[in-house]
Scaffold this active site. Structure first.
Site: not given
Ligand code: NAI
Length: 329
Positions: A234, A258, A263, A295
């Site tokens: 993000r 990305d 954005e 994105h």
């Molecule tokens: P997930 O929920 O599987 O993993 C997120 C991880 O971040 C978890 O292990 C959590 O404990 C950790 N976390 C939470 N707060 C934190 C902090 N302050 N510092 C360090 N780690 C922390 O989520 P997933 O599926 O891996 O997605 C991650 C992010 O990717 C989403 O939240 C979204 O913002 C982004 N995303 C981007 C996309 C794109 O097209 N560019 C598409 C899908 C997701």
């Protein structure tokens, strides 16, 4: 029949949801507008608003949606930082928690390789019949240290890819998965160690109040000179002003984005004939060692299929049971 106001519709959304909806029979109205407090009145008479990453659901929008009779906010994405969940009250929001971690992880790797091996420059050159190598010098990823912030689904998929390159992987997460660290051969460290030791840093944590602009002048100063920074998570995890300063100073060796702090107005839209510009984005786009995509990391056919199916299922589950396993809490 369940009536859905589908905000921020792109051509591919309509194609996808028209196809999946054949099995559900929802009454879907596709709207081009993004959802925010100004456009929320458009939801009058609808049961569901279906939204994406750049729709903004703040307290004012929530109140209007409630007045309009909306019962459900169906996010067709994983991240939900754009919804003020504390203010939802009796309004429910659901999301698609995982559609393809591989799509995002693979795109992150594409950004890394593109920056490292200057693919974007080489592509422009060879099209003009310029086959020189000057300025295209890269580095081996093999043997480098990669720092992954957020070791969830996408972070782990990216770690797997980086393992394939023969890197040493360090990870930082608020909640550590020690079993995965052992099985996948990476090491949890504190943030300062990750900043200090990583040649490449990739962000894969969700945006929260706590980590808003975690990449700022102070954290950038802790990083290695020439660090490669990747953000497919993000935009607001990074303070763009500090980023530009550190790119200009040569502290950052390469940047792959990305997502971008502001954005909403630009990404996923064709602004090429518009005079509306974002000053900081314009500076980034002119820099030689920066690659920006719009994105699009999620944008694979497999991910779209899962988004279509899970969004339709979430809505069905909510209206049949009053609850949903993918409810945002
Ligand atoms: P997930 O929920 O599987 O993993 C997120 C991880 O971040 C978890 O292990 C959590 O404990 C950790 N976390 C939470 N707060 C934190 C902090 N302050 N510092 C360090 N780690 C922390 O989520 P997933 O599926 O891996 O997605 C991650 C992010 O990717 C989403 O939240 C979204 O913002 C982004 N995303 C981007 C996309 C794109 O097209 N560019 C598409 C899908 C997701």
């Amino acid at each position: 029949m369940i009536k859905i106001a589908f905000f921020d519709t792109k051509e591919y959304d309509k194609k996808l949801f028209d196809e999946y909806n054949k099995n559900y029979g929802y009454d879907i109205t596709y709207l081009e507008s993004k959802l925010n407090s100004e456009t929320a009145p458009l939801a009058k008479g609808f049961d569901v608003v279906c939204i994406f990453v750049n729709d903004r659901v703040d307290e004012k929008t929530i109140n209007i949606l409630k007045e309009c009779g909306v019962k459900l906010i169906a996010l067709r994405c994983a991240g939900y930082n754009n919804v003020d969940i504390k203010k939802l009250g009796d309004l429910t929001a659901v999301r698609v928690p995982a559609y393809s971690p591989y799509a995002v992880a693979e795109h992150t790797a594409a950004l890394l390789l593109s920056i490292d091996r200057k693919i974007y420059k080489a592509y422009q050159r060879t099209r003009k019949y310029n086959f020189t190598l000057n300025g295209l010098l890269g580095f081996d990823i093999h043997g480098k240290t990669v720092g992954v912030i957020g070791s969830g689904k996408i972070g782990k998929a990216f770690i797997n890819i980086m393992n394939g390159f023969g890197t040493r992987v360090l990870a930082y997460d608020k909640f550590q998965d020690e079993k995965a660290a052992k099985e996948m051969d990476f090491e949890y460290v504190d943030l300062d160690t990750l900043y200090k030791e990583s040649d490449i840093i990739s962000l894969h944590c969700p945006l929260t109040d706590e980590n808003y602009k975690m990449i700022n002048e102070e954290s950038l100063n802790k990083m290695k000179d020439g660090v490669i920074l990747l953000n497919t998570s993000r935009g607001k995890l990074i303070d763009t002003k500090s980023l530009i300063k550190k790119l200009e100073e040569g502290k950052i060796g390469g940047l792959g984005l990305d997502v971008y702090e502001d954005e909403e107005e630009f990404f996923m839209n064709d602004m090429s004939n518009s005079y509306i510009r974002d000053e900081e984005l314009s500076i980034l786009l002119t820099m030689p060692n920066v690659v920006v995509t719009s994105h699009q990391a999620f944008f694979t056919q497999e991910a779209l299929n899962k988004i279509g199916l899970d969004t339709c299922e979430n809505i069905k589950e909510f209206f049949e049971t009053g609850d949903c396993k993918n409810k945002v809490k």
